[in-house]
Design a protein around this motif. Structure first.
Motif: not given
Length: 140
Positions: A71-72, A91, A111, A140
């Motif tokens: 997620h962000t 990531e 992310p 995401k």
């Protein structure tokens, strides 16, 4: 006539109680528990000096083995582990494991995922410096 008044009073009483519960559910300090074993308790939400930005501080409780996927956030996050051991994944990078007393800075829009890698309860204090009116979490 008397029966109608009693029914009306009962409806108003029950309706008022439901309205109070809904209002309290939107206030800071109340916990939201997710079925995934992750609970979030908002500690504070306050405007920052820069227009359109706010600080939100949340206690995140994570059950053993529970995880929050990639997620962000619409701003920076500072995560401080209060108890247990949490693994953070970014990531294209190796995972980072933090224990109680450790902290981590996560740049805006990065992310990331987190999970409890210990056999006991874990918790973090997450501080977000974010844009107002945007969703706090984007999956995401």
């Amino acid at each position: 006539m008397k029966t109608t008044r009693i029914i009306a009073a009962a409806v108003l009483f029950v309706g008022g109680g439901l309205t109070l519960q809904l209002a309290q559910a939107q206030q800071p300090g109340l916990q939201t528990v997710r079925p995934s074993g992750i609970g979030r308790t908002e500690v504070i939400r306050h405007d920052l000096g820069q227009p359109g930005r706010e600080v939100i501080q949340v206690r995140v409780d994570i059950a053993p083995g529970a995880a929050f996927g990639m997620h962000t956030h619409p701003g920076e996050e500072v995560a401080y582990v209060l108890e247990g051991a949490l693994e953070y994944q970014f990531e294209d990078k190796p995972p980072i494991t933090l224990k109680a007393g450790d902290s981590l800075f996560i740049p805006a829009g990065t992310p990331h995922a987190a999970r409890n890698v210990g056999s006991s309860h874990a918790a973090e204090l997450a501080t977000y410096l974010v844009e107002k009116e945007k969703p706090l979490v984007v999956v995401k």
